[in-house]
Design a protein around this motif. Structure first.
Motif, PDB file in Angstrom:
ATOM      1  N   VAL A   1       0.755  -1.378   0.201  1.00  0.00           N
ATOM      2  CA  VAL A   1       0.055   0.006  -0.042  1.00  0.00           C
ATOM      3  C   VAL A   1       0.813   1.372   0.123  1.00  0.00           C
ATOM      4  O   VAL A   1       2.098   1.176   0.328  1.00  0.00           O
ATOM      5  CB  VAL A   1      -0.866  -0.166   1.217  1.00  0.00           C
ATOM      6  CG1 VAL A   1      -1.879  -1.233   1.278  1.00  0.00           C
ATOM      7  CG2 VAL A   1      -0.138  -0.037   2.553  1.00  0.00           C
ATOM      8  N   THR A   2       0.319   2.351  -0.047  1.00  0.00           N
ATOM      9  CA  THR A   2       0.929   3.534  -0.038  1.00  0.00           C
ATOM     10  C   THR A   2       0.007   4.494   0.744  1.00  0.00           C
ATOM     11  O   THR A   2      -0.839   5.045   0.373  1.00  0.00           O
ATOM     12  CB  THR A   2       1.139   4.125  -1.436  1.00  0.00           C
ATOM     13  OG1 THR A   2       1.941   3.522  -2.142  1.00  0.00           O
ATOM     14  CG2 THR A   2       2.013   5.760  -1.191  1.00  0.00           C
ATOM     15  N   ARG A   3       0.431   4.413   2.174  1.00  0.00           N
ATOM     16  CA  ARG A   3      -0.223   5.366   3.162  1.00  0.00           C
ATOM     17  C   ARG A   3       0.769   6.549   3.725  1.00  0.00           C
ATOM     18  O   ARG A   3       1.885   6.347   3.698  1.00  0.00           O
ATOM     19  CB  ARG A   3      -0.812   4.574   4.325  1.00  0.00           C
ATOM     20  CG  ARG A   3      -1.722   3.207   3.828  1.00  0.00           C
ATOM     21  CD  ARG A   3      -2.068   2.964   5.073  1.00  0.00           C
ATOM     22  NE  ARG A   3      -3.224   1.685   4.691  1.00  0.00           N
ATOM     23  CZ  ARG A   3      -3.009   0.392   4.962  1.00  0.00           C
ATOM     24  NH1 ARG A   3      -1.956   0.106   5.692  1.00  0.00           N
ATOM     25  NH2 ARG A   3      -3.888  -0.508   4.572  1.00  0.00           N
ATOM     26  N   PRO A   4       0.032   7.252   4.353  1.00  0.00           N
ATOM     27  CA  PRO A   4       0.939   8.412   4.735  1.00  0.00           C
ATOM     28  C   PRO A   4       1.637   7.881   5.867  1.00  0.00           C
ATOM     29  O   PRO A   4       1.322   6.966   6.821  1.00  0.00           O
ATOM     30  CB  PRO A   4       0.150   9.730   5.474  1.00  0.00           C
ATOM     31  CG  PRO A   4      -1.080   9.243   4.724  1.00  0.00           C
ATOM     32  CD  PRO A   4      -1.325   7.825   4.351  1.00  0.00           C
ATOM     33  N   LEU A   5       3.163   8.380   6.407  1.00  0.00           N
ATOM     34  CA  LEU A   5       3.854   7.875   7.237  1.00  0.00           C
ATOM     35  C   LEU A   5       3.822   8.935   8.096  1.00  0.00           C
ATOM     36  O   LEU A   5       4.142  10.166   8.034  1.00  0.00           O
ATOM     37  CB  LEU A   5       5.432   7.691   6.708  1.00  0.00           C
ATOM     38  CG  LEU A   5       6.387   7.404   7.611  1.00  0.00           C
ATOM     39  CD1 LEU A   5       6.229   5.880   8.329  1.00  0.00           C
ATOM     40  CD2 LEU A   5       7.946   7.213   7.066  1.00  0.00           C
ATOM     41  N   ASP A   6       3.827   8.729   9.339  1.00  0.00           N
ATOM     42  CA  ASP A   6       3.778   9.516  10.774  1.00  0.00           C
ATOM     43  C   ASP A   6       5.130   9.849  11.092  1.00  0.00           C
ATOM     44  O   ASP A   6       5.754   9.296  12.010  1.00  0.00           O
ATOM     45  CB  ASP A   6       3.000   8.971  11.901  1.00  0.00           C
ATOM     46  CG  ASP A   6       2.625   9.901  12.943  1.00  0.00           C
ATOM     47  OD1 ASP A   6       3.610  10.857  13.205  1.00  0.00           O
ATOM     48  OD2 ASP A   6       1.862   9.561  13.753  1.00  0.00           O
ATOM     49  N   LEU A   7       5.589  11.062  10.459  1.00  0.00           N
ATOM     50  CA  LEU A   7       6.878  11.657  10.649  1.00  0.00           C
ATOM     51  C   LEU A   7       7.221  11.937  12.330  1.00  0.00           C
ATOM     52  O   LEU A   7       8.454  11.678  12.641  1.00  0.00           O
ATOM     53  CB  LEU A   7       7.275  12.681   9.884  1.00  0.00           C
ATOM     54  CG  LEU A   7       7.056  12.490   8.469  1.00  0.00           C
ATOM     55  CD1 LEU A   7       7.427  13.763   7.621  1.00  0.00           C
ATOM     56  CD2 LEU A   7       8.123  11.228   7.910  1.00  0.00           C
ATOM     57  N   LYS A   8       6.187  12.429  12.912  1.00  0.00           N
ATOM     58  CA  LYS A   8       6.518  12.756  14.441  1.00  0.00           C
ATOM     59  C   LYS A   8       6.687  11.400  15.217  1.00  0.00           C
ATOM     60  O   LYS A   8       7.506  11.663  16.039  1.00  0.00           O
ATOM     61  CB  LYS A   8       5.190  13.331  15.047  1.00  0.00           C
ATOM     62  CG  LYS A   8       4.991  14.641  14.421  1.00  0.00           C
ATOM     63  CD  LYS A   8       3.828  15.486  14.730  1.00  0.00           C
ATOM     64  CE  LYS A   8       3.903  17.082  14.351  1.00  0.00           C
ATOM     65  NZ  LYS A   8       2.504  17.718  14.991  1.00  0.00           N
ATOM     66  N   LYS A   9       5.996  10.553  14.883  1.00  0.00           N
ATOM     67  CA  LYS A   9       6.134   9.070  15.567  1.00  0.00           C
ATOM     68  C   LYS A   9       7.615   8.681  15.186  1.00  0.00           C
ATOM     69  O   LYS A   9       8.316   7.887  15.924  1.00  0.00           O
ATOM     70  CB  LYS A   9       5.143   8.265  15.385  1.00  0.00           C
ATOM     71  CG  LYS A   9       3.793   8.368  15.892  1.00  0.00           C
ATOM     72  CD  LYS A   9       2.950   7.201  15.840  1.00  0.00           C
ATOM     73  CE  LYS A   9       1.651   7.413  16.549  1.00  0.00           C
ATOM     74  NZ  LYS A   9       0.646   6.459  16.172  1.00  0.00           N
ATOM     75  N   LEU A  10       7.947   8.784  13.973  1.00  0.00           N
ATOM     76  CA  LEU A  10       9.339   8.149  13.552  1.00  0.00           C
ATOM     77  C   LEU A  10      10.422   9.112  14.204  1.00  0.00           C
ATOM     78  O   LEU A  10      11.164   8.537  14.698  1.00  0.00           O
ATOM     79  CB  LEU A  10       9.358   8.251  12.014  1.00  0.00           C
ATOM     80  CG  LEU A  10      10.775   7.804  11.478  1.00  0.00           C
ATOM     81  CD1 LEU A  10      10.870   6.323  11.811  1.00  0.00           C
ATOM     82  CD2 LEU A  10      10.677   8.018  10.021  1.00  0.00           C
ATOM     83  N   LEU A  11      10.207  10.293  14.347  1.00  0.00           N
ATOM     84  CA  LEU A  11      11.189  11.320  14.965  1.00  0.00           C
ATOM     85  C   LEU A  11      11.423  10.681  16.656  1.00  0.00           C
ATOM     86  O   LEU A  11      12.361  10.728  16.971  1.00  0.00           O
ATOM     87  CB  LEU A  11      11.098  12.868  14.757  1.00  0.00           C
ATOM     88  CG  LEU A  11      11.531  13.145  13.473  1.00  0.00           C
ATOM     89  CD1 LEU A  11      10.808  14.582  13.362  1.00  0.00           C
ATOM     90  CD2 LEU A  11      12.872  13.307  13.487  1.00  0.00           C
ATOM     91  N   ALA A  12      10.243  10.489  16.959  1.00  0.00           N
ATOM     92  CA  ALA A  12      10.095  10.208  18.537  1.00  0.00           C
ATOM     93  C   ALA A  12      10.803   8.695  18.784  1.00  0.00           C
ATOM     94  O   ALA A  12      11.470   8.509  19.837  1.00  0.00           O
ATOM     95  CB  ALA A  12       8.668  10.146  19.065  1.00  0.00           C
ATOM     96  N   GLU A  13      10.655   7.823  17.735  1.00  0.00           N
ATOM     97  CA  GLU A  13      11.443   6.588  17.933  1.00  0.00           C
ATOM     98  C   GLU A  13      12.722   6.833  17.964  1.00  0.00           C
ATOM     99  O   GLU A  13      13.449   6.212  18.528  1.00  0.00           O
ATOM    100  CB  GLU A  13      10.869   5.683  16.804  1.00  0.00           C
ATOM    101  CG  GLU A  13      11.386   4.213  17.162  1.00  0.00           C
ATOM    102  CD  GLU A  13      10.255   3.254  17.024  1.00  0.00           C
ATOM    103  OE1 GLU A  13      10.797   2.075  16.894  1.00  0.00           O
ATOM    104  OE2 GLU A  13       9.005   3.370  16.978  1.00  0.00           O
ATOM    105  N   ALA A  14      13.195   7.689  17.071  1.00  0.00           N
ATOM    106  CA  ALA A  14      14.826   8.084  17.094  1.00  0.00           C
ATOM    107  C   ALA A  14      15.221   8.589  18.513  1.00  0.00           C
ATOM    108  O   ALA A  14      16.590   8.246  18.506  1.00  0.00           O
ATOM    109  CB  ALA A  14      15.059   9.166  15.928  1.00  0.00           C
ATOM    110  N   ALA A  15      14.558   9.146  19.320  1.00  0.00           N
ATOM    111  CA  ALA A  15      14.971   9.492  20.369  1.00  0.00           C
ATOM    112  C   ALA A  15      15.046   8.692  21.445  1.00  0.00           C
ATOM    113  O   ALA A  15      15.474   8.716  22.717  1.00  0.00           O
ATOM    114  CB  ALA A  15      14.010  10.645  21.042  1.00  0.00           C
ATOM    115  N   ILE A  16      14.575   7.366  21.368  1.00  0.00           N
ATOM    116  CA  ILE A  16      14.553   6.388  22.138  1.00  0.00           C
ATOM    117  C   ILE A  16      15.935   5.598  22.490  1.00  0.00           C
ATOM    118  O   ILE A  16      16.688   5.397  21.562  1.00  0.00           O
ATOM    119  CB  ILE A  16      13.489   5.257  22.042  1.00  0.00           C
ATOM    120  CG1 ILE A  16      12.262   5.883  22.024  1.00  0.00           C
ATOM    121  CG2 ILE A  16      13.493   4.177  22.777  1.00  0.00           C
ATOM    122  CD1 ILE A  16      10.967   4.912  21.598  1.00  0.00           C
TER     123      ILE A  16
END
Length: 163
Positions: free
Chosen positions: A148-163
């Motif tokens: 599929v092609t759905r929007p990617l939640d960039l805020k969640k992706l950035l938050a995961e980088a901080a973990i």
């Protein structure tokens, strides 16, 4: 295995790009994306890698010094896809892109993967992505892929980088 089917262990080993300005391209792939220069051929070529491999990327100006990108409507490379090991590392790449002022062309959740799309300084398409485990890939009832092609939640992706 079908005798005309390529061996499943085969991998695409590296991409070699024609660039207009070697220094500018090295700064993008080294300083923004984080690859390491493994070898240079003066001012005309460089090889870069992740983790000490001989090279994942080759950059050269042999036929393209000072050149311009191919115009729209022509054939050529659509994009180079760079596979990240996990979501946190993809998030770190997104953070580095933001810090460097690199604009995304798009971001998508494809079900099988999550991807960021951008352009390098020579307007070559670049995809930064991470694969989901194969057990999580969406499938049709017959077992074929249902990407599929759905929007990617960039805020969640950035938050995961901080973990």
């Amino acid at each position: 295995m079908n005798p005309t089917t390529i061996d499943p262990r085969v991998r695409i080993g590296h991409v070699h790009l024609k660039v207009a300005d070697l220094g500018r391209s090295i700064r993008f792939y080294r300083d923004v994306l984080g690859f390491e220069v493994t070898q240079r051929y003066g001012d005309s070529a460089a090889f870069l890698s992740a983790g000490g491999y001989h090279h994942h990327l080759g950059l050269n100006t042999w036929e393209s010094l000072g050149g311009s990108p191919p115009p729209p409507g022509t054939t050529g490379l659509y994009h180079t896809a760079i596979l990240f090991p996990d979501r946190a590392e993809l998030g770190k790449a997104l953070r580095r892109l933001g810090e460097a002022g690199i604009r995304l062309d798009g971001a998508a959740d494809h079900g099988v993967s999550e991807a960021l799309y951008l352009r390098d300084p020579d307007q070559n398409g670049v995809e930064l992505y991470r694969d989901r485990p194969e057990s999580e890939w969406p499938r049709q009832p017959d077992g074929s892929l249902a990407m599929v092609t759905r929007p990617l939640d960039l805020k969640k992706l950035l938050a995961e980088a901080a973990i």
